[in-house]
Scaffold this active site. Structure first.
Site, short mmCIF file in Angstrom:
data_model
loop_
_atom_site.label_atom_id
_atom_site.label_comp_id
_atom_site.label_asym_id
_atom_site.label_seq_id
_atom_site.Cartn_x
_atom_site.Cartn_y
_atom_site.Cartn_z
N CYS A 87 5.05 31.46 19.21
CA CYS A 87 4.61 30.11 18.84
C CYS A 87 3.11 29.93 19.05
O CYS A 87 2.55 28.91 18.64
CB CYS A 87 5.37 29.08 19.65
SG CYS A 87 7.14 29.41 19.68
N CYS A 210 13.54 18.05 21.59
CA CYS A 210 13.23 19.35 20.97
C CYS A 210 12.36 19.19 19.74
O CYS A 210 12.53 18.25 18.97
CB CYS A 210 14.52 20.04 20.53
SG CYS A 210 15.77 20.19 21.83
N SER A 211 11.47 20.16 19.53
CA SER A 211 10.71 20.20 18.29
C SER A 211 11.63 20.73 17.18
O SER A 211 12.58 21.45 17.45
CB SER A 211 9.48 21.09 18.44
OG SER A 211 9.85 22.36 18.96
N ILE A 213 12.80 22.51 13.29
CA ILE A 213 12.60 23.68 12.43
C ILE A 213 11.77 23.19 11.24
O ILE A 213 12.19 22.27 10.53
CB ILE A 213 13.97 24.21 11.94
CG1 ILE A 213 14.87 24.61 13.12
CG2 ILE A 213 13.80 25.36 10.93
CD1 ILE A 213 14.39 25.76 13.94
N LYS A 331 6.59 17.62 18.32
CA LYS A 331 7.80 16.80 18.19
C LYS A 331 8.01 16.32 16.75
O LYS A 331 9.15 16.12 16.32
CB LYS A 331 7.65 15.58 19.12
CG LYS A 331 8.90 14.80 19.33
CD LYS A 331 9.92 15.61 20.08
CE LYS A 331 11.34 15.14 19.81
NZ LYS A 331 11.79 15.35 18.43
N HIS A 334 6.89 21.49 13.83
CA HIS A 334 6.48 22.70 14.56
C HIS A 334 6.68 23.93 13.66
O HIS A 334 7.61 24.71 13.85
CB HIS A 334 7.28 22.81 15.85
CG HIS A 334 6.97 24.01 16.70
ND1 HIS A 334 5.79 24.72 16.60
CD2 HIS A 334 7.69 24.64 17.68
CE1 HIS A 334 5.81 25.74 17.48
NE2 HIS A 334 6.96 25.71 18.13
#
Lengths: 385, 385
Positions: A87, A210-211, A213, A331, A334
């Site tokens: 990442c 969670c970020s 997809i 958020k 990503h």
């Protein structure tokens, strides 16, 4: 150490989201073209290309991303390089392009990041993303990335008394900021109650921690000081730091901090001759809500264990003392390999007073990009003069 | 352009072959440890790490190779970077490490390459390797890498009258050299008849025209001129060139040459102030036999269309005018991401007069590493003084 300065003279990015009708090459090319347009230059001015990408080999069956990008942009035969650190691939490519200019071998370099995560050819996205962790010791036993950050969250919360409700203030702030970001994948506000009611993914982390997809690409153009002087409003790289830690989370002595980020920040601050108090605005790697709390402390914005005070006092919200993730952060999108570049773009916009959520008078900004569960971290400090 | 010189002060490599009992991290670590030992330094002297790897995400489910290598070597928190350009990933990492030192941000850098091709987790090796080509226009329609080079071979042979028997002289020479290479995957001689009798893979290329599927790792240590002076026999980087071409073969105007290699060679020669006639020994990227013939011409060792004369006259055999692939080349082992580094190591050994097939009095050597069907090429020129 060289004293030559390097500047960002143009930026461009695609909307983040699910781009079912666009391929990885479409997205990369679009971002690159926008960066050229923003700089007011033509492709032939560029003498090198760097691209950050984590896992196109698995996501779309394509490696050799440098060649893909340089070919599609019509930039052959200039050198093209793909850099990867999960990442943190975007900021990694940015730093390598920066060093390439400092080396004297390049004058003007395009550096981009791209990821197409929705066109899965091989395994699922959760399995592919675990390529960022330790295959032999983590993914092989079924750990997921939410699982890894949940372990960190549990350790942190127990050690420092951070509550589940306080942790929810991260997605609340970032979604609030993201509402005004035209490039965001998600543009809706969420409440603490929304976070607490969202599906449990890996205790204590819930869906809204969670970020997502995300497909997307982002690019910037770097130039030597001599070249940059001919452009309006160049934004200068004041400091660049990169550091590493164990690939597997269990290898670390402490799980409530990201040591690689602390080292990278220390290096970047030292090069810039600046400290945490000098930073007007920051983009930090909030892949999961807990990551942003740790980042406050790793970067020196708050003492260890006191990150939550910044949230409670709204110090990191727009209008606060040191606004963080003014574009909504990871958020609201990503696109892994592109994330490190889109963070830098938000800082450039802030320092040029062009950001949708503008921090008044921002002159110095910081971008913090983390790979995996913290095995790689990069910190860049930018300034407007 | 900087005038500081950068030297190679240590080299190490694993045996190339099928390492069923060793993982990617075992191989990388072994090569790195050997390079440290060769340089006579300890891990703590290193301030940066670069690693070339093509497709560990697909081969072994592991991305984030920089962190893997730096962690396993006990080198955290120093920065670690993975570079990828398909089969040119090794030389790409080498060049980025070189630029990092020239940038002034590093003094002593470990640069390695590694690939573990036999532990396939996802798709087969042929499919994985096509990640080096164009996924949308080549692999999606069933082209393989042997197929791509067979297209080039057909064009070249028709245009210049190279016969099938003459083409067989490449594997005959390289297997002949490889017999004396203790690191080779294959150590047996082959005859022209053996090549012609071997299985047809993609007409006109037969099994003995193709490089194998190989596990292996290789590493070198680079240092600034000031640091290198303290070591015996440093080998200097005299020139470094990198260039790109279209990702898909069909995008090129001509298929009997590799333009990216021509550009990379031109850049490296210009930086070194040298020409093809100055080269005493060379390692070239013979992924398929036809690739070595094209390389002779792309590098200026022979006029266009006359590459076969070097074979017929044994100019590129040990004892000839300009011995090429004195270690047997890719033909006796091609651990993709490691290949560009193991080529450089053979040149270092030649320039230190330590090679099993020693070229007498070799002072200047060249390494040529190609990614995909020629979308990326790197050329490095090394010298002993």
């Amino acid at each position: 150490m060289m004293t030559m300065r390097v500047a960002i003279i143009g930026v461009g990015q695609t909307k983040m989201g699910e781009h079912w009708e666009k391929s990885l090459r479409d997205l990369s090319t679009a971002a690159g073209a926008l960066a050229l347009k923003d700089a007011g230059i033509s492709a032939s001015d560029i003498d090198g290309l760097y691209i950050g990408n984590m896992s196109a080999g698995r996501f779309v069956g394509q490696e050799h991303l440098g060649a893909l990008a340089v070919d599609q942009a019509g930039l052959t035969p200039i050198p093209a390089t793909r850099c990867e650190a999960a990442c943190a691939s975007g900021a990694l490519a940015f730093r390598k392009a920066y060093l390439a200019i400092l080396s004297g071998h390049h004058d003007m370099v395009m550096v981009g990041g791209a990821e197409k995560m929705t066109d899965l050819k091989a395994t699922g996205s959760v399995g592919t993303l675990m390529g960022a962790g330790d295959q032999e010791w983590e993914s092989s036993i079924g750990l997921t990335f939410t699982g890894l950050y949940a372990l960190m969250a549990n350790v942190y919360m127990r050690k420092f008394g951070l509550t589940r409700e306080e942790l929810a203030l991260i997605p609340v702030k970032n979604h609030g900021h993201g509402v005004n970001n035209p490039y965001a994948q998600f543009r809706f506000p969420v409440s603490v109650q929304d976070v607490l009611n969202s599906a449990l993914v890996a205790d204590p982390l819930r869906l809204l921690d969670c970020s997502p997809i995300t497909d997307g690409a982002a690019a910037v153009v770097l130039a030597t000081e001599n070249v940059a002087k001919r452009f309006d409003n160049p934004i200068w790289i004041a400091g660049s730091g990169q550091a590493s830690d164990t690939l597997a989370l269990h290898g670390r002595e402490e799980m409530h901090r990201v040591r690689a980020a602390e080292y990278a920040a220390k290096t970047a601050y030292a090069q810039a001759g600046l400290g945490p108090d000098d930073i007007d605005v920051a983009e930090v790697h909030d892949c999961f809500s807990i990551a942003e709390v740790m980042a406050y402390e790793d970067l020196g914005f708050a003492p260890r264990g006191k990150g939550k005070d910044l949230l409670i006092n709204k110090d990191t919200t727009i209008g606060g003392r040191i606004p963080v993730n003014t574009d909504g952060g990871l958020k609201v999108g990503h696109p892994v390999g592109a994330t490190g570049i889109k963070q830098i773009i938000e800082i450039v916009r802030q320092l040029k007073a062009l950001a949708p959520n503008q921090v008044k008078g921002a002159k110095i900004g910081l971008a913090h990009n983390v790979g995996g569960s913290g095995a790689t971290a990069l910190v860049h400090i930018l300034r407007s003069d």
